[in-house]
Scaffold this motif. Structure first.
Motif, PDB file in Angstrom:
ATOM      1  N   PRO A   1      32.636  36.355 -31.314  1.00  0.00           N
ATOM      2  CA  PRO A   1      31.359  35.722 -31.619  1.00  0.00           C
ATOM      3  C   PRO A   1      31.056  34.661 -30.555  1.00  0.00           C
ATOM      4  O   PRO A   1      31.952  33.933 -30.145  1.00  0.00           O
ATOM      5  CB  PRO A   1      31.594  35.076 -32.980  1.00  0.00           C
ATOM      6  N   VAL A   2      29.813  34.644 -30.080  1.00  0.00           N
ATOM      7  CA  VAL A   2      29.468  33.706 -29.016  1.00  0.00           C
ATOM      8  C   VAL A   2      29.202  32.335 -29.619  1.00  0.00           C
ATOM      9  O   VAL A   2      28.345  32.185 -30.484  1.00  0.00           O
ATOM     10  CB  VAL A   2      28.232  34.202 -28.241  1.00  0.00           C
ATOM     11  N   GLU A   3      29.945  31.371 -29.166  1.00  0.00           N
ATOM     12  CA  GLU A   3      29.716  30.003 -29.630  1.00  0.00           C
ATOM     13  C   GLU A   3      28.446  29.458 -29.014  1.00  0.00           C
ATOM     14  O   GLU A   3      27.981  29.942 -27.988  1.00  0.00           O
ATOM     15  CB  GLU A   3      30.875  29.113 -29.196  1.00  0.00           C
ATOM     16  N   ASP A   4      27.930  28.429 -29.617  1.00  0.00           N
ATOM     17  CA  ASP A   4      26.701  27.844 -29.102  1.00  0.00           C
ATOM     18  C   ASP A   4      26.914  27.327 -27.684  1.00  0.00           C
ATOM     19  O   ASP A   4      26.175  27.633 -26.783  1.00  0.00           O
ATOM     20  CB  ASP A   4      26.238  26.711 -30.020  1.00  0.00           C
ATOM     21  N   THR A   5      27.948  26.549 -27.491  1.00  0.00           N
ATOM     22  CA  THR A   5      28.247  26.042 -26.164  1.00  0.00           C
ATOM     23  C   THR A   5      29.741  26.191 -25.904  1.00  0.00           C
ATOM     24  O   THR A   5      30.558  25.749 -26.706  1.00  0.00           O
ATOM     25  CB  THR A   5      27.876  24.550 -26.047  1.00  0.00           C
ATOM     26  N   VAL A   6      30.050  26.817 -24.789  1.00  0.00           N
ATOM     27  CA  VAL A   6      31.442  26.928 -24.395  1.00  0.00           C
ATOM     28  C   VAL A   6      31.889  25.567 -23.861  1.00  0.00           C
ATOM     29  O   VAL A   6      31.167  24.956 -23.077  1.00  0.00           O
ATOM     30  CB  VAL A   6      31.586  28.012 -23.310  1.00  0.00           C
ATOM     31  N   PRO A   7      33.032  25.057 -24.295  1.00  0.00           N
ATOM     32  CA  PRO A   7      33.465  23.767 -23.764  1.00  0.00           C
ATOM     33  C   PRO A   7      33.643  23.873 -22.251  1.00  0.00           C
ATOM     34  O   PRO A   7      34.147  24.881 -21.758  1.00  0.00           O
ATOM     35  CB  PRO A   7      34.804  23.506 -24.455  1.00  0.00           C
ATOM     36  N   PRO A   8      33.186  22.862 -21.522  1.00  0.00           N
ATOM     37  CA  PRO A   8      33.257  22.939 -20.076  1.00  0.00           C
ATOM     38  C   PRO A   8      34.701  22.961 -19.616  1.00  0.00           C
ATOM     39  O   PRO A   8      35.529  22.228 -20.150  1.00  0.00           O
ATOM     40  CB  PRO A   8      32.558  21.665 -19.623  1.00  0.00           C
ATOM     41  N   GLY A   9      35.015  23.814 -18.649  1.00  0.00           N
ATOM     42  CA  GLY A   9      36.394  23.921 -18.220  1.00  0.00           C
ATOM     43  C   GLY A   9      36.590  23.750 -16.730  1.00  0.00           C
ATOM     44  O   GLY A   9      37.696  23.573 -16.259  1.00  0.00           O
ATOM     45  N   GLU A  10      35.474  23.784 -15.971  1.00  0.00           N
ATOM     46  CA  GLU A  10      35.639  23.806 -14.522  1.00  0.00           C
ATOM     47  C   GLU A  10      36.176  22.493 -13.983  1.00  0.00           C
ATOM     48  O   GLU A  10      37.074  22.475 -13.150  1.00  0.00           O
ATOM     49  CB  GLU A  10      34.312  24.152 -13.855  1.00  0.00           C
ATOM     50  N   VAL A  11      35.628  21.365 -14.455  1.00  0.00           N
ATOM     51  CA  VAL A  11      36.099  20.069 -13.970  1.00  0.00           C
ATOM     52  C   VAL A  11      37.586  19.920 -14.272  1.00  0.00           C
ATOM     53  O   VAL A  11      38.382  19.568 -13.398  1.00  0.00           O
ATOM     54  CB  VAL A  11      35.288  18.922 -14.602  1.00  0.00           C
ATOM     55  N   ALA A  12      37.962  20.242 -15.512  1.00  0.00           N
ATOM     56  CA  ALA A  12      39.370  20.086 -15.898  1.00  0.00           C
ATOM     57  C   ALA A  12      40.283  20.950 -15.042  1.00  0.00           C
ATOM     58  O   ALA A  12      41.354  20.514 -14.619  1.00  0.00           O
ATOM     59  CB  ALA A  12      39.533  20.430 -17.373  1.00  0.00           C
ATOM     60  N   SER A  13      39.841  22.191 -14.745  1.00  0.00           N
ATOM     61  CA  SER A  13      40.735  23.066 -13.991  1.00  0.00           C
ATOM     62  C   SER A  13      40.856  22.604 -12.541  1.00  0.00           C
ATOM     63  O   SER A  13      41.919  22.737 -11.938  1.00  0.00           O
ATOM     64  CB  SER A  13      40.264  24.516 -14.072  1.00  0.00           C
ATOM     65  N   HIS A  14      39.770  22.041 -11.987  1.00  0.00           N
ATOM     66  CA  HIS A  14      39.869  21.542 -10.606  1.00  0.00           C
ATOM     67  C   HIS A  14      40.654  20.240 -10.536  1.00  0.00           C
ATOM     68  O   HIS A  14      41.228  19.905  -9.504  1.00  0.00           O
ATOM     69  CB  HIS A  14      38.487  21.346  -9.999  1.00  0.00           C
ATOM     70  N   LEU A  15      40.644  19.511 -11.644  1.00  0.00           N
ATOM     71  CA  LEU A  15      41.387  18.252 -11.703  1.00  0.00           C
ATOM     72  C   LEU A  15      42.850  18.482 -11.335  1.00  0.00           C
ATOM     73  O   LEU A  15      43.465  17.697 -10.620  1.00  0.00           O
ATOM     74  CB  LEU A  15      41.275  17.701 -13.131  1.00  0.00           C
ATOM     75  N   GLU A  16      43.393  19.612 -11.810  1.00  0.00           N
ATOM     76  CA  GLU A  16      44.805  19.933 -11.571  1.00  0.00           C
ATOM     77  C   GLU A  16      45.137  20.043 -10.091  1.00  0.00           C
ATOM     78  O   GLU A  16      46.254  19.760  -9.681  1.00  0.00           O
ATOM     79  CB  GLU A  16      45.149  21.264 -12.260  1.00  0.00           C
ATOM     80  N   SER A  17      44.140  20.490  -9.291  1.00  0.00           N
ATOM     81  CA  SER A  17      44.456  20.782  -7.887  1.00  0.00           C
ATOM     82  C   SER A  17      44.206  19.586  -6.962  1.00  0.00           C
ATOM     83  O   SER A  17      44.330  19.700  -5.751  1.00  0.00           O
ATOM     84  CB  SER A  17      43.632  21.977  -7.422  1.00  0.00           C
ATOM     85  N   LEU A  18      43.823  18.435  -7.523  1.00  0.00           N
ATOM     86  CA  LEU A  18      43.572  17.262  -6.677  1.00  0.00           C
ATOM     87  C   LEU A  18      44.899  16.691  -6.167  1.00  0.00           C
ATOM     88  O   LEU A  18      45.944  16.914  -6.770  1.00  0.00           O
ATOM     89  CB  LEU A  18      42.836  16.187  -7.469  1.00  0.00           C
ATOM     90  N   PRO A  19      44.833  15.912  -5.063  1.00  0.00           N
ATOM     91  CA  PRO A  19      46.045  15.190  -4.636  1.00  0.00           C
ATOM     92  C   PRO A  19      46.553  14.314  -5.795  1.00  0.00           C
ATOM     93  O   PRO A  19      45.731  13.794  -6.560  1.00  0.00           O
ATOM     94  CB  PRO A  19      45.550  14.328  -3.479  1.00  0.00           C
ATOM     95  N   PRO A  20      47.876  14.145  -5.920  1.00  0.00           N
ATOM     96  CA  PRO A  20      48.465  13.509  -7.109  1.00  0.00           C
ATOM     97  C   PRO A  20      47.854  12.145  -7.463  1.00  0.00           C
ATOM     98  O   PRO A  20      47.553  11.892  -8.631  1.00  0.00           O
ATOM     99  CB  PRO A  20      49.937  13.351  -6.744  1.00  0.00           C
ATOM    100  N   ARG A  21      47.655  11.284  -6.463  1.00  0.00           N
ATOM    101  CA  ARG A  21      47.094   9.956  -6.717  1.00  0.00           C
ATOM    102  C   ARG A  21      45.733  10.043  -7.418  1.00  0.00           C
ATOM    103  O   ARG A  21      45.504   9.447  -8.468  1.00  0.00           O
ATOM    104  CB  ARG A  21      46.880   9.210  -5.386  1.00  0.00           C
ATOM    105  N   GLN A  22      44.853  10.857  -6.811  1.00  0.00           N
ATOM    106  CA  GLN A  22      43.498  10.999  -7.362  1.00  0.00           C
ATOM    107  C   GLN A  22      43.557  11.626  -8.758  1.00  0.00           C
ATOM    108  O   GLN A  22      42.838  11.208  -9.668  1.00  0.00           O
ATOM    109  CB  GLN A  22      42.640  11.879  -6.446  1.00  0.00           C
ATOM    110  N   ARG A  23      44.443  12.604  -8.900  1.00  0.00           N
ATOM    111  CA  ARG A  23      44.538  13.277 -10.195  1.00  0.00           C
ATOM    112  C   ARG A  23      44.992  12.306 -11.273  1.00  0.00           C
ATOM    113  O   ARG A  23      44.419  12.238 -12.354  1.00  0.00           O
ATOM    114  CB  ARG A  23      45.518  14.456 -10.089  1.00  0.00           C
ATOM    115  N   ASP A  24      46.037  11.499 -10.954  1.00  0.00           N
ATOM    116  CA  ASP A  24      46.552  10.555 -11.951  1.00  0.00           C
ATOM    117  C   ASP A  24      45.491   9.546 -12.360  1.00  0.00           C
ATOM    118  O   ASP A  24      45.337   9.225 -13.540  1.00  0.00           O
ATOM    119  CB  ASP A  24      47.789   9.827 -11.395  1.00  0.00           C
ATOM    120  N   VAL A  25      44.762   9.035 -11.350  1.00  0.00           N
ATOM    121  CA  VAL A  25      43.741   8.031 -11.652  1.00  0.00           C
ATOM    122  C   VAL A  25      42.632   8.642 -12.509  1.00  0.00           C
ATOM    123  O   VAL A  25      42.214   8.072 -13.518  1.00  0.00           O
ATOM    124  CB  VAL A  25      43.173   7.434 -10.341  1.00  0.00           C
TER     125      VAL A  25
END
Lengths: 202, 212
Positions: free
Chosen positions: A135-159
């Motif tokens: 069933p299609v939900e009204d809005t899919v929770p956004p996932g792109e920012v969170a998934s790119h967060l993982e690939s940031l340099p460690p300092r930036q990611r932690d902050v």
């Protein structure tokens, strides 16, 4: 050809929006953005909160016109907000804010549609088994920012993790990560800038 | 990350102020202009009869044309880096070099001269012109693209093309002081061709690099 038609549709959609909905809010937004320019963080926060539902509605409308699922809107809304934030110095504070905002939003929407268009065509078989049953939900929770967060340099990611996900202040983040507040600010800004560039895929 | 969190994070970054694209462009153009001038002085150099040539109005016209291309292109480029800012009268400034050059060609053709118009058009240095202007414009084009990237060009290919125009204009200003061909016919042909090459390169690069 398809890309060109898409672009025209989106242009019309967003322009129509400016004409019908924004005249009343425009001066309020402009005032808030001017205060934000002068250093008022609360005004800036209020402005972002105020424009978000309008961006969401415009994005859903743009997706619908392009024949894309509207429940994907939130990722694009976040991309728009990031672009607004990183490019706000290109707004001329003697001009109304709404046309600038919508030019940015239109630009991000067109970009997102181009990317999604390609991705949908490439991956349609991968999703064929999953899509029809769910069933299609009204809005899919956004996932792109969170998934790119993982690939940031460690300092930036932690902050970013600390401030964005755990809702810590800059001060708390600084003491938790044993960094200076200045260093936290730099990592925060660089992290946001690299998130934006990862989202647009460059 | 939900949007609420993102908004709070952006607000936390609020006191970060980016410098305007104009500042980046100015610094970049000064540095790149210096680099191109250095390359120019090491390779082509100013022509030996430079001082005498300044008495020839056609020689002076070359600089009027190239600068009337470069300066309006800077103005237009900076405008294109601002979303929702209408170009207005600024776009018309780019007609200026065309008008100047057309006037020069008309005068050139109407005056009795030693060489035929065909010989003046072909000139003696066309190949150098076609290589030198694009080569000298490359550092400037790179700097212009970096500068515009600090803005928000919603039409990246167009902004890139204008970056190409401005860098070709500045490079041609340098080259004009070396170029032994002063006939507006030569300028209208070869300078224009070189400028078109750089503009096309700028548009292609802009479409990729100026998206934000």
């Amino acid at each position: 050809m398809i890309a060109i038609r898409l672009r025209n549709n989106v242009r019309e959609g967003a322009n129509g929006y400016v004409g019908t909905q924004l005249s009343g809010r425009d001066s309020e937004w402009t005032d808030l953005m001017r205060s934000a320019d002068a250093g008022d963080t609360i005004a800036y926060h209020r402005l972002l909160k105020a424009v978000t539902p309008v961006m969401r509605a415009a994005t859903r409308r743009g997706l619908a016109r392009a024949g894309q699922p509207v429940d994907q809107a939130e990722d694009i809304v976040q991309e728009i907000l990031l672009a607004v934030h990183l490019k706000r110095h290109t707004w001329d504070n003697t001009a109304p804010f709404a046309p600038w905002l919508f030019a940015i939003a239109r630009n991000k929407l067109i970009d997102a549609l181009r990317r999604r268009g390609r991705r949908v065509f490439v991956n349609i078989d991968d999703f064929a088994e999953v899509l029809p049953g769910d069933p299609v939900e009204d809005t899919v929770p956004p996932g792109e920012v969170a998934s790119h967060l993982e690939s940031l340099p460690p300092r930036q990611r932690d902050v970013l993790q600390s401030i964005a996900v755990e809702s810590a202040s800059i001060k708390e983040t600084a003491s938790k990560l044993s960094m200076s507040e200045g260093a936290v600010r730099v990592a925060l800004h660089r992290g946001l800038a690299s998130l934006a560039s990862r989202l647009r895929g460059t | 990350m939900d949007t609420e969190h993102l908004i709070r994070t952006l607000a936390a970054d609020q006191d970060w102020r980016s410098r305007p694209a104009g500042a980046w462009l100015t610094v970049g153009l000064i540095c790149a202009g210096a680099l191109s001038s250095m390359i120019f002085m090491m390779t082509l150099r100013v022509r030996p009869d430079f001082m005498a040539a300044t008495h020839n109005p056609f020689f002076d016209l070359k600089f009027a044309v190239t600068l009337s291309l470069a300066i309006p292109a800077i103005v237009v480029g900076l405008r294109l880096a601002r979303p929702a800012a209408p170009l207005g009268w600024r776009g018309w400034l780019l007609v200026l070099p065309v008008v100047l050059l057309a006037g020069g060609v008309a005068v050139d053709l109407s005056m009795p001269q030693r060489l035929s118009w065909g010989a003046r058009l072909v000139g003696s240095n066309s190949r150098v012109c076609l290589v030198a202007i694009p080569a000298l414009s490359l550092p400037v084009l790179a700097a212009a693209l970096v500068g515009l990237r600090h803005g928000a060009p919603t039409r990246p290919a167009l902004a890139g093309a204008v970056a190409g125009l401005l860098s070709a204009g500045l490079a041609a200003t340098l080259y004009a002081s070396h170029c032994p061909d002063d006939s507006p016919l030569f300028v209208a042909t070869w300078y224009t061709l070189a400028t078109a090459l750089v503009t096309a390169a700028g548009a292609l690069a802009g479409a990729r690099l100026l998206r934000f």
